[in-house]
Design a protein around this motif. Sequence first.
Motif, PDB file in Angstrom:
ATOM      1  N   LYS A  87       1.012  -1.303   0.193  1.00  0.00           N
ATOM      2  CA  LYS A  87       0.010  -0.110   0.385  1.00  0.00           C
ATOM      3  C   LYS A  87       0.878   1.326   0.267  1.00  0.00           C
ATOM      4  CE  LYS A  87      -3.661   2.311   2.564  1.00  0.00           C
ATOM      5  NZ  LYS A  87      -4.835   2.441   3.236  1.00  0.00           N
ATOM      6  N   ASN A  89       4.413   1.499  -1.132  1.00  0.00           N
ATOM      7  CA  ASN A  89       4.958   1.460  -2.219  1.00  0.00           C
ATOM      8  C   ASN A  89       3.565   2.263  -2.967  1.00  0.00           C
ATOM      9  OD1 ASN A  89       7.331   0.531  -1.989  1.00  0.00           O
ATOM     10  ND2 ASN A  89       7.039  -1.257  -2.015  1.00  0.00           N
ATOM     11  N   ASN A  90       2.348   1.683  -3.131  1.00  0.00           N
ATOM     12  CA  ASN A  90       1.607   2.173  -4.013  1.00  0.00           C
ATOM     13  C   ASN A  90       1.689   3.301  -3.970  1.00  0.00           C
ATOM     14  OD1 ASN A  90       1.004  -0.182  -5.290  1.00  0.00           O
ATOM     15  ND2 ASN A  90      -0.799  -0.732  -4.760  1.00  0.00           N
ATOM     16  N   GLN A  93       3.390   6.281  -5.659  1.00  0.00           N
ATOM     17  CA  GLN A  93       3.648   6.034  -6.602  1.00  0.00           C
ATOM     18  C   GLN A  93       2.665   6.860  -7.777  1.00  0.00           C
ATOM     19  OE1 GLN A  93       2.986   1.972  -8.990  1.00  0.00           O
ATOM     20  NE2 GLN A  93       3.507   2.805 -11.127  1.00  0.00           N
ATOM     21  N   ASP A  94       1.683   6.620  -6.629  1.00  0.00           N
ATOM     22  CA  ASP A  94       0.625   7.811  -6.695  1.00  0.00           C
ATOM     23  C   ASP A  94       0.898   9.493  -6.726  1.00  0.00           C
ATOM     24  OD1 ASP A  94      -0.977   5.371  -7.888  1.00  0.00           O
ATOM     25  OD2 ASP A  94      -2.193   5.683  -5.448  1.00  0.00           O
TER      26      ASP A  94
END
Length: 106
Positions: A87, A89-90, A93-94
Amino acid sequence: MGIFSKKKEPTDVVSNLSKMNDFKATSDHLVYLAQDEIIKERLIKINDMIKYMPPTKKSEMITVEQKIGNKLDDLKIALSGKGDIVKINNLLQDIDLLLIERKNKF
């Protein structure tokens, strides 16, 4: 009737500067919260991008900035808790993509 009058700062610019300062403070706090060195390095890069973001009054950028603020808040919650690495890392990235989108629209 004086020839000198006090110029008012446009409230949009002042509120945007305030938002930029809030983003900077939040990103500084996120760097502090990060325990993993790789995540900390990514947050430092994001922190530098936020640090040098110029304020704007464009409506499409304000929408992107709201999304950035929401993602930063979500990341703060994720780092404060147990910290699901996927979560986090996501979210990172976002945030990276939103910062790039804002930079391209500027």
